[in-house]
Design an enzyme around this catalytic site. Structure first.
Site, PDB file in Angstrom:
ATOM      1  N   HIS A 180       0.871  -1.176   0.000  1.00 47.28           N
ATOM      2  CA  HIS A 180       0.000   0.000   0.000  1.00 47.28           C
ATOM      3  C   HIS A 180       0.910   1.229   0.000  1.00 47.28           C
ATOM      4  O   HIS A 180       2.023   1.176   0.533  1.00 47.28           O
ATOM      5  CB  HIS A 180      -0.831   0.091   1.279  1.00 47.28           C
ATOM      6  N   ASP A 185       1.818   1.935   3.597  1.00 45.80           N
ATOM      7  CA  ASP A 185       2.657   0.935   4.288  1.00 45.80           C
ATOM      8  C   ASP A 185       4.096   1.445   4.370  1.00 45.80           C
ATOM      9  O   ASP A 185       4.842   1.073   5.281  1.00 45.80           O
ATOM     10  CB  ASP A 185       2.713  -0.395   3.518  1.00 45.80           C
ATOM     11  N   ASP A 220      -1.810 -12.711   0.675  1.00 40.62           N
ATOM     12  CA  ASP A 220      -2.511 -11.763   1.547  1.00 40.62           C
ATOM     13  C   ASP A 220      -2.992 -12.491   2.792  1.00 40.62           C
ATOM     14  O   ASP A 220      -4.151 -12.880   2.914  1.00 40.62           O
ATOM     15  CB  ASP A 220      -3.674 -11.093   0.813  1.00 40.62           C
ATOM     16  N   GLU A 247     -10.101 -12.306  -3.637  1.00 42.58           N
ATOM     17  CA  GLU A 247      -9.378 -12.924  -2.510  1.00 42.58           C
ATOM     18  C   GLU A 247     -10.137 -14.187  -2.136  1.00 42.58           C
ATOM     19  O   GLU A 247     -11.366 -14.155  -1.939  1.00 42.58           O
ATOM     20  CB  GLU A 247      -9.285 -11.965  -1.320  1.00 42.58           C
ATOM     21  N   HIS A 276     -12.377 -13.908   0.914  1.00 43.55           N
ATOM     22  CA  HIS A 276     -13.495 -12.965   0.797  1.00 43.55           C
ATOM     23  C   HIS A 276     -14.697 -13.605   0.112  1.00 43.55           C
ATOM     24  O   HIS A 276     -15.835 -13.238   0.393  1.00 43.55           O
ATOM     25  CB  HIS A 276     -13.054 -11.710   0.056  1.00 43.55           C
TER      26      HIS A 276
HETATM   27  C1  GCO Z   1      -8.131  -7.374   3.637  1.00 43.77           C
HETATM   28  C2  GCO Z   1      -7.907  -6.897   2.246  1.00 43.77           C
HETATM   29  C3  GCO Z   1      -6.620  -6.180   2.095  1.00 43.77           C
HETATM   30  C4  GCO Z   1      -6.380  -5.853   0.645  1.00 43.77           C
HETATM   31  C5  GCO Z   1      -5.376  -4.812   0.517  1.00 43.77           C
HETATM   32  C6  GCO Z   1      -5.012  -4.534  -0.912  1.00 43.77           C
HETATM   33  O1  GCO Z   1      -8.067  -8.563   3.815  1.00 43.77           O
HETATM   34  O2  GCO Z   1      -8.375  -6.537   4.489  1.00 43.77           O
HETATM   35  O3  GCO Z   1      -7.871  -8.036   1.452  1.00 43.77           O
HETATM   36  O4  GCO Z   1      -5.589  -6.916   2.614  1.00 43.77           O
HETATM   37  O5  GCO Z   1      -5.995  -6.977  -0.058  1.00 43.77           O
HETATM   38  O6  GCO Z   1      -5.896  -3.677   1.121  1.00 43.77           O
HETATM   39  O7  GCO Z   1      -5.712  -3.493  -1.411  1.00 43.77           O
HETATM   40 MN    MN Z   2      -6.796  -9.039   0.015  1.00 45.57          MN
HETATM   41 MN    MN Z   3      -8.826 -10.682   3.675  1.00 45.08          MN
END
Ligand code: GCO
Ligand code: MN
Ligand code: MN
Length: 411
Positions: A77, A80, A317, A247, A250
């Protein structure tokens, strides 16, 4: 067993990590398009209910460690690595120079940059809030990240919209908010086209990432499918520049099947980037490491991606658990996550080549040859064939646990 002092604990972790065996050498790990996020490695274990359990870590250390264990790509980011107050100012480019030096020393490439539009107080009402100045600030952040991305040689930009949603019903106009959100992405794409032309580089691949809940009660773009509809809505000036970064967790969080969500993204030609991790259905975003919860599903996900030629990054991630030490992050968290991924990837190749699965699938596709439109006749003709579905499931389990290579338990 006698209690162990901290140095003895470290030695034990080392010895048991070695005893696990099966670690791939860094050179092997580098052959895969695996990227390590700055925020994942620097995560200190804090959350709503949690104080940090690990010390802050500098990006130089994160990049060096990724290089040492054989993760060849790094993602970040903007905030970051660059404090919010410095963004867009001259000093930010000094940080970018330090990043470039760290990357080149570690032999690591920056593959992706992403804009944090969720942590800072300015984004309390989301990145597409009613106030024009908040949206102008969000657009500045997105443009600035695109500039940094080109400077670092990235190929991808990711957007997780964070607080694009609401806590209180009726407080925001959903249609207008989505239009405003599109304006931000349009600004990022336009500057990207300009910079890419000037630098003689390709434009970035802009990838949207959905999360069904957190950090708002209700989210306007909660799933990868919602993102696909948004890309096709006509609001984006350059829909061809915008794809997805699904993801894994998600999609599970809303109760979906990640594999089916990925298939839909593949069909749309929009599966460009993939955040890999694991977790539980209908629970919050625990970001557990790949393969620790759903290894069989992960095997099937990789069969799908290998079968359809996905060639984008696999972005780790994942949040090392609070119980893991800073030492353990590099000794256990990331190397084992990478190695499970590689194992599952190679195993997916075995699934694709497996003669049992191949013959069963071919037989299913050939059908029974019943020349009839009577459903009773067609069902009866296929009756024995359809048992193969469950047999394929069993064979996948065997491959997962190594029984196809003769691993047996003699009782
Ligand atoms: C989460 C999100 C983040 C994003 C990241 C990239 O799990 O909170 O997936 O990790 O991947 O903000 O934009
Ligand atoms: Mn993510
Ligand atoms: Mn996540």
């Amino acid at each position: 067993m006698t209690p162990l002092s901290v140095p003895q604990q470290t030695a034990l972790v080392d010895r048991l990590a070695g005893a696990c065996g099966g670690a791939y050498p860094p050179g092997t790990r580098r052959k895969y398009f695996i990227s390590g996020p700055q925020w994942a490695a620097a995560y200190e274990g804090q959350a709503l209910f949690h104080a940090p359990t690990r010390e802050p870590v500098a990006f130089e250390d994160v990049i060096r460690h990724y290089g040492e264990i054989g993760v060849g790509y790094w993602t970040t980011h903007d905030t970051d690595v660059i404090p919010a107050a410095m963004l867009g100012k001259e000093e930010q480019w000094e940080v970018v120079e330090r990043i470039k030096k760290a990357l080149s020393e570690a032999g690591v490439d920056c593959s992706m940059v992403t804009t944090e539009t969720f942590h800072h107080a300015v984004f309390a009402a989301g990145p597409a809030a009613e106030s024009p100045e908040i949206r102008e600030y969000a657009a500045f952040r997105l443009r600035n990240t695109v500039k940094i991305g080109h400077e670092l040689g990235a190929g991808y930009a990711v957007y997780w919209p964070g607080s694009l949603g609401y806590q209180v019903q009726g407080a925001i106009d959903e249609v207008q908010t989505l239009r405003w959100y599109a304006d931000g992405l349009n600004a990022a794409c336009e500057i990207d086209i300009e910079i890419a032309r000037k630098r003689g580089r390709p434009t970035l691949k802009h990838c949207l990432e959905a999360k069904p809940f957190e950090p708002q009660a209700e989210i306007l773009l909660p799933t990868s499918d919602a993102m696909l509809a948004f890309i096709a809505s006509g609001l984006l000036k350059h829909p061809e520049m915008v794809g997805l970064n699904p993801e894994y967790l998600h999609e599970l969080m809303w109760g979906g099947a990640p594999r089916a969500a990925l298939a839909r993204a593949l069909l749309a030609g929009k599966l460009w980037h993939f955040d890999i991790n694991d977790g539980y259905r209908l629970k919050h975003d625990v970001d557990i490491a790949v393969g620790l919860v759903n290894p069989l599903d992960w095997l099937n996900v990789l069969v799908l991606l290998r079968s359809y030629g996905y060639n984008g990054p696999f972005n780790l991630d994942y949040k090392p658990p609070r119980t893991t030490s800073a030492y353990g992050v590099w000794k256990v968290s990331f190397p084992t996550a990478v190695d499970r991924f590689i194992t599952l990837w190679e195993m997916a190749g075995e699934v694709i080549a497996d003669p049992v699965i191949k013959e069963a699938s071919d037989a299913l596709k050939a059908g029974a040859g019943a020349a009839s439109t009577d459903p009773e006749v067609v069902a009866a003709a296929n009756r024995e064939l359809l048992t193969l579905h469950e047999l394929i499931g069993h064979r996948l389990f065997q491959i997962l646990v190594g029984q196809h290579r003769g691993r047996l338990y003699s009782l």
